[in-house]
Design an enzyme around this catalytic site. Structure first.
Site, PDB file in Angstrom:
ATOM      1  N   HIS A   1       0.873  -1.180   0.000  1.00 40.70           N
ATOM      2  CA  HIS A   1       0.000   0.000   0.000  1.00 40.70           C
ATOM      3  C   HIS A   1       0.913   1.234   0.000  1.00 40.70           C
ATOM      4  O   HIS A   1       2.038   1.177   0.520  1.00 40.70           O
ATOM      5  CB  HIS A   1      -0.826  -0.063   1.285  1.00 40.70           C
TER       6      HIS A   1
ATOM      7  N   ASP B   1       3.053  -4.847   7.993  1.00 46.82           N
ATOM      8  CA  ASP B   1       1.828  -4.057   7.872  1.00 46.82           C
ATOM      9  C   ASP B   1       0.655  -5.031   7.975  1.00 46.82           C
ATOM     10  O   ASP B   1       0.361  -5.770   7.035  1.00 46.82           O
ATOM     11  CB  ASP B   1       1.853  -3.323   6.518  1.00 46.82           C
TER      12      ASP B   1
ATOM     13  N   GLN C   1      -4.557  -5.463   6.815  1.00 47.08           N
ATOM     14  CA  GLN C   1      -5.545  -6.371   6.219  1.00 47.08           C
ATOM     15  C   GLN C   1      -5.497  -7.770   6.836  1.00 47.08           C
ATOM     16  O   GLN C   1      -6.213  -8.663   6.384  1.00 47.08           O
ATOM     17  CB  GLN C   1      -5.312  -6.489   4.704  1.00 47.08           C
TER      18      GLN C   1
ATOM     19  N   LYS D   1     -10.404  -0.769  10.578  1.00 51.32           N
ATOM     20  CA  LYS D   1     -10.556  -1.946   9.700  1.00 51.32           C
ATOM     21  C   LYS D   1     -10.911  -3.191  10.516  1.00 51.32           C
ATOM     22  O   LYS D   1     -11.153  -4.253   9.960  1.00 51.32           O
ATOM     23  CB  LYS D   1      -9.271  -2.192   8.908  1.00 51.32           C
TER      24      LYS D   1
ATOM     25  N   CYS E   1      -4.730   2.566  -3.696  1.00 50.95           N
ATOM     26  CA  CYS E   1      -3.487   3.056  -3.061  1.00 50.95           C
ATOM     27  C   CYS E   1      -2.338   2.077  -3.269  1.00 50.95           C
ATOM     28  O   CYS E   1      -1.539   1.834  -2.333  1.00 50.95           O
ATOM     29  CB  CYS E   1      -3.682   3.317  -1.569  1.00 50.95           C
TER      30      CYS E   1
HETATM   31  N1  PMP Z   1      -1.796  -0.921   4.550  1.00 48.87           N
HETATM   32  C1  PMP Z   1      -2.740  -1.659   3.968  1.00 48.87           C
HETATM   33  C2  PMP Z   1      -2.398  -3.027   3.468  1.00 48.87           C
HETATM   34  C3  PMP Z   1      -4.027  -1.144   3.827  1.00 48.87           C
HETATM   35  O1  PMP Z   1      -4.974  -1.866   3.235  1.00 48.87           O
HETATM   36  C4  PMP Z   1      -4.309   0.161   4.318  1.00 48.87           C
HETATM   37  C5  PMP Z   1      -5.693   0.781   4.190  1.00 48.87           C
HETATM   38  N2  PMP Z   1      -6.291   0.619   2.941  1.00 48.87           N
HETATM   39  C6  PMP Z   1      -3.290   0.871   4.921  1.00 48.87           C
HETATM   40  C7  PMP Z   1      -2.048   0.299   5.026  1.00 48.87           C
HETATM   41  C8  PMP Z   1      -3.508   2.240   5.461  1.00 48.87           C
HETATM   42  O2  PMP Z   1      -4.357   2.221   6.565  1.00 48.87           O
HETATM   43  P1  PMP Z   1      -4.890   3.563   7.216  1.00 48.87           P
HETATM   44  O3  PMP Z   1      -5.405   4.405   6.086  1.00 48.87           O
HETATM   45  O4  PMP Z   1      -5.958   3.117   8.148  1.00 48.87           O
HETATM   46  O5  PMP Z   1      -3.736   4.206   7.919  1.00 48.87           O
END
Ligand code: PMP
Length: 404
Positions: A122, A199, A202, A225, A363
């Site tokens: 991401h 990270d 997910q 999430k 993203c």
């Molecule tokens: N890493 C991953 C794999 C994600 O899916 C996301 C959110 N789509 C993020 C990081 C970022 O999370 P946040 O916007 O809640 O900081």
């Protein structure tokens, strides 16, 4: 076995209509809906225990402090961290990664040192490192992704050099759904004395995560999430690493003493929690973790896997469908395109059938380049979704496909 009708009744939003249709919410990888107990917890805490925490002598402040620190212990137990001081509350995954990138680059990296990321990250696990690369002259190495959407492990091993200082990879891809072999990855890195950040944005909502079993050095996730509120997230770090890193932000709460001559910083985890913490968010997140623990993470993972398999098989009925991410190890994320129908068109028309999916690059633009597409349509499932909803969704995809 999960009692899905009972679970659905815990989520008031699931019974609302959009355009006179039943809402079918398949955008769970972006954010999850909130059970009544989480929303009620926020209300109850504002009504009963709202006071700024830490150092308050009065009753309410002590109650709020205890609630915040109990929330930290709940997070600790949920991911099986060794000590509550290894749990830092942040605003979310993005802030957690920025905190590590900035402080790790300052304390542990020299110009020419390297960090290993992957092509499926991401943006929040790419851009913070690029900012540090520009500031500190460090180099970013990238693990390629195979055609079925897995990390190329051969290539991963070959990226290590004498200058590798950190590996930072996603546990589960938000686009491909791939569950990466993070335990093996961490062991490989540790064999070369390189620490690893995972990270878990997910992963934590869908799998049982045990940071000590993984032996992760840093593990991060977002509250929103995992059925908790927005604006709260977690950085887990091994004590030995958090001790080595300097503070990220300065201010109240994070100091031991301040004078114009010399300021000393607080103990872990407060060193990293400058300013008034989101003590309402932390306790609501803890309530969400209790809720999913009550259902059972293994039961959640098994049911969501059943939904994924069902949806994948049904989607494959559609002529001209392309699924991105076909690893046998997948979380409940289904990215696809139908012929050359633009993902935005598909998403907008599905919305008219009441089906909420995400469209675009998610993203993850470097991954889109690897896949050779501008974007995809992504359906992502939760334990409150059903096969009946998947049937409506498949029907809607077929109707949209027939329009083009
Ligand atoms: N890493 C991953 C794999 C994600 O899916 C996301 C959110 N789509 C993020 C990081 C970022 O999370 P946040 O916007 O809640 O900081």
């Amino acid at each position: 076995m999960l009692d899905i009708p009972a679970i659905r009744s815990d989520f008031p939003i699931l019974s609302r209509k959009v355009y006179d249709k039943d809402l079918i919410y398949f955008d769970n990888a972006a954010t999850t809906q909130k059970p009544r107990c989480v929303v009620e917890k926020i209300e109850a805490d504002y009504y009963n225990v709202n006071a700024n925490i830490h150092r308050g002598v009065h009753f309410l402040s002590q109650a709020a402090t205890e609630a915040h620190e109990e929330a930290r212990r709940t997070v600790q137990r949920f991911i099986n961290a060794g000590d509550p001081k290894e749990i830092v509350f942040t605003r979310g995954t993005t802030e957690s990664i920025n905190l590590v990138a900035s402080t790790f680059a300052d304390a542990c990296m020299q110009p020419g040192d390297e960090v290993i990321l992957s092509q499926m990250e991401h943006h929040s696990n790419i851009v913070p490192w690029q900012i540090q690369a520009a500031r500190k002259g460090i180099a970013v190495k990238v693990v390629p992704v195979t055609d079925n959407g897995e990390l190329d492990m051969e290539a991963f091993r070959s990226l290590f050099s004498g200058r590798t200082r950190l590996v930072s990879l996603t546990h589960v891809s938000n686009v491909l759904g791939t569950i990466n072999p993070v335990k093996e990855i961490i062991a490989e890195a540790h064999r070369r004395q390189v620490p690893v950040l995972i990270d878990g944005a997910q992963a934590v909502p869908h799998l049982r995560v045990d940071v000590r079993d993984l032996d992760a050095d840093f593990y991060v996730f977002s509250g929103h999430k995992i059925y908790g509120p927005t604006g709260i997230g977690v950085l887990y770090g091994k004590e030995e690493w958090l001790d080595k890193l300097p503070p990220y932000q300065g201010g109240g709460e994070m100091i031991a003493s301040v004078s114009f001559e010399k300021t000393t910083f607080g103990e872990l985890p407060f060193k990293f929690e400058a300013g008034t913490p989101d003590y309402i968010g932390s306790t609501a997140l803890a309530r969400a973790l209790q809720y999913v623990s009550g259902l059972g993470m293994d039961a959640i993972a098994a049911y969501e896997d059943e939904l994924l398999r069902y949806a994948t098989a049904r989607l494959q009925e559609i002529e001209g469908v392309r699924i991105f991410g076909t690893s046998p190890h997948k979380g409940a994320v289904l990215s696809f395109l139908v012929r050359d129908i633009h993902p935005y068109d598909m998403g907008m028309l599905l919305d008219r059938f009441g089906v909420a999916v995400r469209t675009g690059h998610h993203c993850a633009q470097p991954l889109m380049q690897r896949l050779g597409v501008e974007g995809t349509v992504r359906a992502s499932f939760s334990f409150y979704n059903t096969k009946e909803e998947i049937d409506v969704f498949i029907d809607a995809v077929k109707r949209v496909a027939a329009m083009f």
